[in-house]
Design an enzyme around this catalytic site. Structure first.
Site, PDB file in Angstrom:
ATOM      1  N   LYS A   1      42.150  24.747  20.828  1.00 46.54           N
ATOM      2  CA  LYS A   1      42.577  24.546  22.221  1.00 46.54           C
ATOM      3  C   LYS A   1      41.633  25.323  23.130  1.00 46.54           C
ATOM      4  CE  LYS A   1      46.707  24.909  25.199  1.00 46.54           C
ATOM      5  NZ  LYS A   1      48.107  25.366  25.299  1.00 46.54           N
TER       6      LYS A   1
ATOM      7  N   SER B   1      51.470  21.859  27.246  1.00 49.11           N
ATOM      8  CA  SER B   1      50.088  21.846  27.673  1.00 49.11           C
ATOM      9  C   SER B   1      49.077  21.567  26.554  1.00 49.11           C
ATOM     10  CB  SER B   1      49.727  23.188  28.307  1.00 49.11           C
ATOM     11  OG  SER B   1      49.747  24.229  27.346  1.00 49.11           O
TER      12      SER B   1
ATOM     13  N   SER C   1      54.721  24.500  25.030  1.00 52.79           N
ATOM     14  CA  SER C   1      53.404  23.847  25.038  1.00 52.79           C
ATOM     15  C   SER C   1      52.834  23.496  23.670  1.00 52.79           C
ATOM     16  CB  SER C   1      52.395  24.725  25.775  1.00 52.79           C
ATOM     17  OG  SER C   1      52.551  24.602  27.158  1.00 52.79           O
TER      18      SER C   1
END
Lengths: 95, 490
Positions: B78, B159, B183
């Protein structure tokens, strides 16, 4: 709590974010909506409840007071948008 | 060779140990798949050359008999984890051009275990969002398509939307995620994969771009419970550089997958069945309860009475912490700089140009609730309610070993939905936020499809630092669910 344009301008100033005048109305509406939503917490009885700042039930650890890193001026400045002679540079602050 | 991308991490690990293929072959298969699926926009930065070098080095290590726990496994990172020498954006314009001179502890541990990193995965800007629509680098498309509306573009959740989409589309075997209010879990549910937010303190936060420091926690996203257990075993562990990381040994999570949950008590919180909860979510939850019963566990109805206050509590605490954390973006030390006449003018112009609207909104709310005169009414109040929410779980875990809930109130929604009002978007996280506020481990796994063929997830919540029970129960549910569906084009 409803925020007016002046309040939004003051918050933006505190947050150091430039906001155009024509955006103030829209932001005031949005932020007021959010505040209205979070204000439902008022109905919860929190008498005698201690604020919880962390879930980690830890005492912050101490370590020896000694230098473990440093002397990396070039690496620290490598990402600076503007640097000169080993320093970050900023707009002139003294006339 | 394209079939290599369909293996699980555990399968690839075992096959490579037998010499069936090399890390280089596995990496090349993934690089080809990534190229073919660029339209998903899952990666912000692809690092093909770096991946090839790492794969080559991995093959040499294996030949030398020095294979690590994730030797040769291609993963995505990420883009909130700082990676040495590789641009790190947090999906924000304000970090433009930022190349960290250091590696985050968690991504460093994965590299030390032999992993190959394919690139940096897209996310909501500064991890603030539930749709991956707030990224400065563009939205991510969910690889799943609704059978009733096949033309509709769906969000992958957020997210960690790029992470979830990449793992689902088989363009990474696993990925790192971070979870502040859901997330990891909500995008895992939307994309039909498994992800776990471990206990707060289990993984070091050092080198992860900070959003809300009392909530942020890294975790793995992968296609099976076992793969998550393998990854977490590498990612977890005490780090002196993060004073909130727990000085506790890391158990063998994979060994917890015994398949035996007889006698365990599973809490079913009545507050997670609000009026208007959709029938399909209700049905998949009932199905989950039935699987656990068949495996010898006992469902117990429990109450978490402060559940409805979790969302407003979160939307005070998280923006407050974010407004402090994001004060560092000043146009001075890294990232974007917009020149101004004075120092203040430069700050304001840089931050106006660099932050997107959701981030700006949260910074402003956070600034307000922390400001003189309002601190007690908002911030301090929220911290007190947070304690009540955490105590609800403490009480519940006196009666039960694990808690089962839906992960999200719906399946993946369309890119044009839920965008009018920020609070509507936030409702996506109603089932994940309480766990975050209490710092507990929460795992989402795919449990079935809805009527439109979209994945639905169930969440298992555990006691602090008892990820082992969560993994054990998740393993049993996974075996019962037999979720073998694949997204389009895989």
């Amino acid at each position: 709590m409803s925020l007016d344009k002046a309040a939004v301008r003051a918050i933006a100033e505190l947050a150091r974010i430039e906001v155009a005048d024509e955006e103030l109305d829209h932001l005031a509406g949005e932020l007021s909506g959010i505040l209205h939503f979070v204000e439902q917490l008022a109905e919860v009885d929190t008498n005698g409840v201690a604020p919880m700042s962390s879930v980690a039930d830890l005492t912050l650890p101490m370590r020896k007071d000694e230098v473990t890193d440093g002397g990396q001026v070039a690496a620290v400045l490598a990402n600076a948008p503007a640097a000169d002679d080993g320093f970050f540079t900023v707009p002139k602050v003294v006339e | 060779m394209t079939e290599l991308t369909k293996l699980t991490i555990a399968q690839a690990r075992d096959e490579m140990a037998k010499g069936a293929f090399t890390a280089t072959e596995l990496t090349e298969a993934h690089l080809r798949a990534m190229e073919a699926k660029r339209d998903l926009n899952a990666y912000i930065t692809e690092t093909a050359d770096l991946a090839r070098e790492q794969a080559k080095a991995s093959d040499l290590r294996r030949q030398a008999g020095k294979a690590g726990a994730l030797e040769g496994i291609p993963l995505g990172i990420k883009d909130l984890f700082c990676t040495k020498g590789v641009q790190t954006t947090a999906a924000s314009h304000i970090l433009q051009g930022f190349t960290p001179p250091y590696e985050s502890t968690v991504s460093g541990k994965l590299l030390d275990a032999g992993a190959v990193t394919l690139g940096k995965l897209n996310l909501d800007e500064f991890a603030m969002g539930s749709s991956n629509m707030t990224s400065y680098y563009g939205k991510v498309t969910n690889p799943w398509k609704s059978t009733s509306e096949p033309a509709k573009q769906l969000v992958p959740g957020g997210s960690s939307g790029g992470s979830a989409a990449a793992v689902a589309a088989r363009i990474a075997m696993g990925a790192t995620g971070t979870d502040t209010g859901g997330s990891i879990r909500q995008p895992a549910a939307f994309c039909g994969i498994t992800g776990i937010k471990p206990t707060y303190g289990r993984c070091s936060r050092w080198g992860i771009v900070a959003f809300a420091s009392s909530l942020d926690q890294a975790g793995p996203m992968a296609r099976t419970v076992r793969d998550c257990a393998i990854m977490l075993g590498t990612m977890a562990g005490h780090d002196p550089k993060d004073s909130t990381s727990a000085p506790m040994p890391v158990p063998d999570f994979e060994a917890a997958l015994t398949g035996d949950i007889r006698g365990l008590k599973v809490g079913i919180p009545r507050e997670y069945r609000p009026d208007g909860l959709s029938d399909e979510i209700q049905a998949v939850w009932e199905q989950g309860i039935a699987w656990l019963k068949e495996a010898g566990a006992t469902p117990v109805e429990i109450s978490l009475p402060h559940t409805k206050y979790a969302l407003p509590t979160y939307y005070i605490v998280a923006p407050a912490e974010a407004s402090s954390n994001l004060a560092r973006y000043d146009g001075l030390r890294f990232g974007l700089r917009v020149e101004g006449k004075t120092l203040d003018d430069m700050y304001k112009k840089t931050r106006a140009a660099g932050f997107g609207s959701e981030v700006r909104r949260r910074i402003m709310i956070g600034t307000y609730v922390l400001s003189a005169g309002y601190y007690d009414a908002y911030y301090s109040k929220a911290q007190k309610v947070r304690r009540l929410i955490a105590e609800d779980f403490t009480q519940a875990f006196r009666q039960v070993d694990v808690i089962l809930t839906p992960t999200a109130p719906s399946a993946a929604f369309g890119m044009d939905e839920n965008t009018d009002d920020p609070v509507t978007m936030w409702l996506n996280d109603i089932f994940t936020i309480p766990t975050s506020l209490a710092g507990l481990p929460g795992l989402s796994l795919p449990a079935g499809l809805n009527a439109s063929g979209l994945p639905l997830g169930l969440q298992l919540i555990g006691r602090p630092f008892d990820e082992e029970t969560v993994f054990k129960v998740a393993g049993v549910m996974e075996a019962a669910a037999q979720f073998t569906h694949l997204p389009e084009g895989v």
